[in-house]
Design a protein around this motif. Sequence first.
Motif, short mmCIF file in Angstrom:
data_model
loop_
_atom_site.label_atom_id
_atom_site.label_comp_id
_atom_site.label_asym_id
_atom_site.label_seq_id
_atom_site.Cartn_x
_atom_site.Cartn_y
_atom_site.Cartn_z
N ALA A 33 18.86 -15.68 18.03
CA ALA A 33 18.01 -16.80 17.59
C ALA A 33 18.16 -17.03 16.09
CB ALA A 33 16.55 -16.52 17.95
N ASP A 34 18.28 -15.95 15.32
CA ASP A 34 18.48 -16.07 13.87
C ASP A 34 19.81 -16.76 13.57
OD1 ASP A 34 17.93 -15.49 11.03
OD2 ASP A 34 19.64 -14.14 11.25
N GLU B 178 21.49 -18.79 15.49
CA GLU B 178 21.39 -20.20 15.90
C GLU B 178 20.56 -21.00 14.90
OE1 GLU B 178 19.93 -19.71 19.88
OE2 GLU B 178 21.96 -19.45 20.70
N ALA B 179 19.48 -20.41 14.41
CA ALA B 179 18.60 -21.10 13.47
C ALA B 179 19.28 -21.34 12.12
CB ALA B 179 17.31 -20.31 13.27
N ARG B 180 20.25 -20.48 11.76
CA ARG B 180 20.93 -20.62 10.47
C ARG B 180 21.96 -21.74 10.47
NH1 ARG B 180 22.33 -14.61 8.43
NH2 ARG B 180 23.24 -15.80 6.72
N GLY C 116 21.91 -25.81 15.26
CA GLY C 116 21.02 -24.99 16.07
C GLY C 116 21.69 -24.28 17.23
N ARG C 117 22.99 -24.04 17.13
CA ARG C 117 23.70 -23.36 18.21
C ARG C 117 24.94 -22.67 17.67
NH1 ARG C 117 28.40 -25.82 19.71
NH2 ARG C 117 28.71 -28.00 19.12
#
Length: 109
Positions: A63-64, A66-68, A72-73
Motif C-alpha cells: 500500500a505504501d 502504491e501510495a507513493r 496509485g499502482r
Amino acid sequence: MVGDAGVAAYCASKGGVIQLTKATAIDHAKAGIRINALCSGPISTELLEGVFLASPDPEAMRADFEARTLLGRLGRPDEVASAALFLASDMSSNMTGANLILDGGWTTR
C-alpha cells in the motif's frame, strides 16, 4: 532518482547508470550508436512480491509503494517492455543520453 535509508549502494548504482548512460552516449554518438536508460519504478514482479513478503507487514508495504506513485499502482512488466521496444525502435531515433522514466510518478514527489 531518489534516495532512501538503508539502500545507499542501490542508490549509488542507479545514479551510476544515469551517468554511464550520458558518458557512453557522448562517446558513441559519432558512430551513430544511441545510448539511453530505462528508469523504471516499482514494477509488479515476483522479485518485488518477495520484497513485500519479507517485510513485517506485506500489505502495508504494498500500500505504501502504491501510495507513493501518482497513479496509485505498481507498474506492469508489459509497460516496461513497451518502453524498451520504443527505445530499440526508430521512433526514438533522435534520443541519446536520455533517461526514460517509467515510474507512475514516483519521482515526481
